[in-house]
Write a protein that holds these residues in place. Structure first.
Motif, PDB file in Angstrom:
ATOM      1  N   LYS A  38       0.866  -1.184   0.000  1.00 51.01           N
ATOM      2  CA  LYS A  38       0.000   0.000   0.000  1.00 51.01           C
ATOM      3  C   LYS A  38       0.899   1.229   0.000  1.00 51.01           C
ATOM      4  CE  LYS A  38      -3.736   2.354   2.480  1.00 51.01           C
ATOM      5  NZ  LYS A  38      -4.605   2.335   3.673  1.00 51.01           N
ATOM      6  N   ASP A  39       0.796   2.048  -1.036  1.00 48.98           N
ATOM      7  CA  ASP A  39       1.617   3.253  -1.175  1.00 48.98           C
ATOM      8  C   ASP A  39       3.099   2.913  -0.988  1.00 48.98           C
ATOM      9  OD1 ASP A  39      -0.620   4.741  -1.730  1.00 48.98           O
ATOM     10  OD2 ASP A  39      -0.976   5.239   0.374  1.00 48.98           O
ATOM     11  N   ASP A  40       3.677   3.353   0.103  1.00 49.63           N
ATOM     12  CA  ASP A  40       5.112   3.138   0.323  1.00 49.63           C
ATOM     13  C   ASP A  40       5.393   1.949   1.236  1.00 49.63           C
ATOM     14  OD1 ASP A  40       3.989   4.284   2.534  1.00 49.63           O
ATOM     15  OD2 ASP A  40       5.675   5.631   2.957  1.00 49.63           O
ATOM     16  N   ILE A  41       4.403   1.093   1.436  1.00 47.13           N
ATOM     17  CA  ILE A  41       4.565  -0.078   2.307  1.00 47.13           C
ATOM     18  C   ILE A  41       4.523  -1.349   1.449  1.00 47.13           C
ATOM     19  CG2 ILE A  41       3.604  -1.398   4.216  1.00 47.13           C
ATOM     20  CD1 ILE A  41       2.328   1.185   5.233  1.00 47.13           C
ATOM     21  N   LEU A  42       5.494  -2.237   1.654  1.00 48.39           N
ATOM     22  CA  LEU A  42       5.522  -3.512   0.945  1.00 48.39           C
ATOM     23  C   LEU A  42       6.062  -4.591   1.879  1.00 48.39           C
ATOM     24  CD1 LEU A  42       5.369  -5.367  -1.560  1.00 48.39           C
ATOM     25  CD2 LEU A  42       7.704  -4.620  -2.129  1.00 48.39           C
ATOM     26  N   LYS A  43       5.290  -5.655   2.005  1.00 46.51           N
ATOM     27  CA  LYS A  43       5.715  -6.825   2.753  1.00 46.51           C
ATOM     28  C   LYS A  43       5.671  -8.021   1.813  1.00 46.51           C
ATOM     29  CE  LYS A  43       3.956  -5.094   7.195  1.00 46.51           C
ATOM     30  NZ  LYS A  43       3.033  -5.360   8.322  1.00 46.51           N
ATOM     31  N   GLU A  44       6.812  -8.673   1.675  1.00 47.67           N
ATOM     32  CA  GLU A  44       6.928  -9.800   0.746  1.00 47.67           C
ATOM     33  C   GLU A  44       7.398 -11.021   1.522  1.00 47.67           C
ATOM     34  OE1 GLU A  44       8.820 -10.603  -3.727  1.00 47.67           O
ATOM     35  OE2 GLU A  44       9.195  -8.727  -2.650  1.00 47.67           O
ATOM     36  N   THR A 155       8.550  -6.845 -10.071  1.00 48.84           N
ATOM     37  CA  THR A 155       9.511  -5.740 -10.016  1.00 48.84           C
ATOM     38  C   THR A 155       8.793  -4.400  -9.938  1.00 48.84           C
ATOM     39  OG1 THR A 155      11.099  -7.057 -11.288  1.00 48.84           O
ATOM     40  CG2 THR A 155      11.458  -4.670 -11.207  1.00 48.84           C
ATOM     41  N   ARG A 156       7.721  -4.242 -10.697  1.00 50.05           N
ATOM     42  CA  ARG A 156       6.944  -2.997 -10.648  1.00 50.05           C
ATOM     43  C   ARG A 156       6.320  -2.782  -9.283  1.00 50.05           C
ATOM     44  NH1 ARG A 156       2.823  -3.825 -15.331  1.00 50.05           N
ATOM     45  NH2 ARG A 156       1.896  -1.978 -14.337  1.00 50.05           N
ATOM     46  N   ILE A 157       5.856  -3.857  -8.671  1.00 47.01           N
ATOM     47  CA  ILE A 157       5.258  -3.736  -7.334  1.00 47.01           C
ATOM     48  C   ILE A 157       6.323  -3.360  -6.307  1.00 47.01           C
ATOM     49  CG2 ILE A 157       4.091  -5.009  -5.490  1.00 47.01           C
ATOM     50  CD1 ILE A 157       2.656  -6.622  -7.633  1.00 47.01           C
ATOM     51  N   ARG A 158       7.529  -3.862  -6.477  1.00 44.24           N
ATOM     52  CA  ARG A 158       8.602  -3.548  -5.525  1.00 44.24           C
ATOM     53  C   ARG A 158       9.069  -2.096  -5.631  1.00 44.24           C
ATOM     54  NH1 ARG A 158      10.777  -8.845  -7.566  1.00 44.24           N
ATOM     55  NH2 ARG A 158      10.073 -10.432  -6.056  1.00 44.24           N
ATOM     56  N   ASN A 159       8.757  -1.458  -6.743  1.00 46.42           N
ATOM     57  CA  ASN A 159       9.141  -0.057  -6.924  1.00 46.42           C
ATOM     58  C   ASN A 159       8.173   0.852  -6.149  1.00 46.42           C
ATOM     59  OD1 ASN A 159       9.986   2.450  -7.764  1.00 46.42           O
ATOM     60  ND2 ASN A 159       9.356   2.187  -9.904  1.00 46.42           N
ATOM     61  N   PRO A 160       8.624   1.554  -5.107  1.00 46.05           N
ATOM     62  CA  PRO A 160       7.706   2.367  -4.281  1.00 46.05           C
ATOM     63  C   PRO A 160       7.078   3.519  -5.054  1.00 46.05           C
ATOM     64  CG  PRO A 160       9.989   2.792  -3.695  1.00 46.05           C
ATOM     65  CD  PRO A 160      10.011   1.636  -4.635  1.00 46.05           C
ATOM     66  N   LYS A 161       7.666   3.917  -6.169  1.00 47.52           N
ATOM     67  CA  LYS A 161       7.124   5.031  -6.946  1.00 47.52           C
ATOM     68  C   LYS A 161       6.235   4.559  -8.100  1.00 47.52           C
ATOM     69  CE  LYS A 161      11.109   8.013  -5.967  1.00 47.52           C
ATOM     70  NZ  LYS A 161      12.191   8.840  -6.567  1.00 47.52           N
ATOM     71  N   GLY A 162       6.046   3.250  -8.201  1.00 48.24           N
ATOM     72  CA  GLY A 162       5.244   2.729  -9.294  1.00 48.24           C
ATOM     73  C   GLY A 162       3.764   3.003  -9.110  1.00 48.24           C
ATOM     74  N   LYS A 163       3.070   3.157 -10.222  1.00 49.19           N
ATOM     75  CA  LYS A 163       1.638   3.444 -10.188  1.00 49.19           C
ATOM     76  C   LYS A 163       0.847   2.321  -9.554  1.00 49.19           C
ATOM     77  CE  LYS A 163      -2.294   4.405 -13.218  1.00 49.19           C
ATOM     78  NZ  LYS A 163      -2.748   4.636 -14.614  1.00 49.19           N
ATOM     79  N   ILE A 164       1.301   1.109  -9.742  1.00 46.09           N
ATOM     80  CA  ILE A 164       0.556  -0.040  -9.272  1.00 46.09           C
ATOM     81  C   ILE A 164       0.434  -0.071  -7.751  1.00 46.09           C
ATOM     82  CG2 ILE A 164       2.516  -1.638  -9.092  1.00 46.09           C
ATOM     83  CD1 ILE A 164       0.664  -3.747 -10.366  1.00 46.09           C
ATOM     84  N   ARG A 165       1.362   0.569  -7.048  1.00 44.98           N
ATOM     85  CA  ARG A 165       1.332   0.585  -5.585  1.00 44.98           C
ATOM     86  C   ARG A 165       0.172   1.425  -5.052  1.00 44.98           C
ATOM     87  NH1 ARG A 165       6.560  -0.798  -3.396  1.00 44.98           N
ATOM     88  NH2 ARG A 165       5.941   0.102  -1.420  1.00 44.98           N
TER      89      ARG A 165
END
Length: 354
Positions: A38-44, A155-165
């Motif tokens: 979500k936005d600048d948060i990613l848990k993988e 890879t796009r999801i891991r990018n914090p600036k990507g639109k998909i986030r």
């Protein structure tokens, strides 16, 4: 090449909703990959326990759970019960012989697609099933994620600036389908190279091995068409905005995927015609080669027919045959035979039979 039916008979006599894996048995343990963002948060996270996914059923974040492997029936029973997935849908997920389709339910939609790629120069058609819920997508695939087409999406999801986030379930659904459709073009490019190579080979070489390769390519094109054609119906349903879970603003993206799908289908149909033409060319080349052989043997036999007649006449065992005592008879007979052979060869060349 995958078979058109893979163990469907194993379901014979079972009640509806019985969980039976129908597909290739690998013996590998089921792997689960989780991406919660979500936005600048990613848990993988990678795990083998389905219980680790339970907490993502009701969450404000966007979650993608990718399940790799369809052989652990107990795991799928737990997953279906916890996330409220109908037993008939779970049965379809485990049956890798499904036709691509979309089904809408009250709290989720169910989508079946075919992921197509080359592995060791062999065409692989792998089933991808998707359960799309509010803020949650669960994908199911037969093999390991190391061989899928979603790595660019991860890879796009891991990018914090990507639109998909910053998007919801509709856009992730589009991104998953778009990744599968885009890879169709990669497969088509390799198939086109194969077709061009066969066209060149058929001009100089006619062999049984080449025929088998072209025939296998024809089967691949049929199976590819069977896997891709129903995709038009799925994307058309999504782009019309009739699915409640999918946001209306995402429909324009599905229109783009629809255009790509139509292009893929048109290209497959073109390649099918080209492969059919290759088979016709092979049969024509084989027929021409056989005709050349038969023409040579016929000319060879025709030249020896009068020679055999002469030799047969003078080979008869009569005591009082003329020319038997003639001093130059043997030489004259050879001259006559050579003259006949030379005349016939000249005649065949004039007629352009040689």
């Amino acid at each position: 090449m995958n078979r058109y039916t893979k163990g469907v008979s194993r379901k014979r006599g079972l009640k509806p909703g019985s969980l039976v894996h129908i597909g290739t048995v690998t013996g590998k343990k089921t792997e689960i990959h989780i991406m919660d963002y979500k936005d600048d948060i990613l848990k993988e996270k990678d795990t083998y326990n389905i219980e680790d996914c339970y907490k993502y059923k009701d969450t404000d974040n966007m979650t993608w759970i990718n399940v790799n492997g369809l052989e652990d029936i107990a795991l799928y029973q737990k997953l279906g019960e916890h996330f409220g997935i109908h037993s008939l849908i779970m049965e379809d997920i485990l049956n890798t012989n499904q036709r691509p389709k979309i089904e809408e339910f009250e709290k989720y939609i169910f989508i079946v697609l075919k992921m197509i790629y080359f592995k060791d120069d062999k065409l692989v058609v792998e089933q991808i099933s998707m359960i799309c819920m509010q803020n949650l997508i669960i994908t199911f695939q037969e093999a390991s994620k190391a061989g899928d087409v979603f790595e660019n999406l991860r890879t796009r999801i891991r990018n914090p600036k990507g639109k998909i986030r910053k998007t919801k379930v509709g856009y992730l659904t589009y991104a998953l389908i778009d990744s599968i459709v885009d890879n169709y073009f990669v497969v088509l490019e390799k198939l086109e190279d194969k077709i061009e190579g066969f066209e060149e080979s058929l001009m100089v070489n006619v062999s049984n091995n080449l025929f088998n390769e072209v025939y296998n390519l024809k089967r691949q094109m049929i199976y590819l068409w069977k896997a891709v054609w129903p995709l038009r119906e799925i994307i058309n349903t999504l782009q019309r905005g009739e699915v409640d879970i999918i946001e209306d603003k995402v429909s324009i993206y599905f229109k783009d995927v629809y255009d790509h799908t139509v292009q893929v289908i048109d290209t497959i149909e073109l390649f099918r015609d080209m492969v059919a033409g290759l088979l016709d060319t092979y049969l024509s080349s084989a027929s021409n080669k056989m005709n050349e052989i038969m023409k040579f043997l016929t000319i060879f036999s025709t030249i020896f027919i009068p020679l055999s007649f002469l030799v047969g006449v003078y080979g008869m065992n009569f005591d009082y045959m003329p020319e038997l005592k003639f001093k130059y008879g043997y030489a004259i007979l050879w001259m006559v035979m050579l003259s006949i052979s030379g005349f016939m060869l000249m005649y065949f060349r004039k007629k352009k039979w040689l």
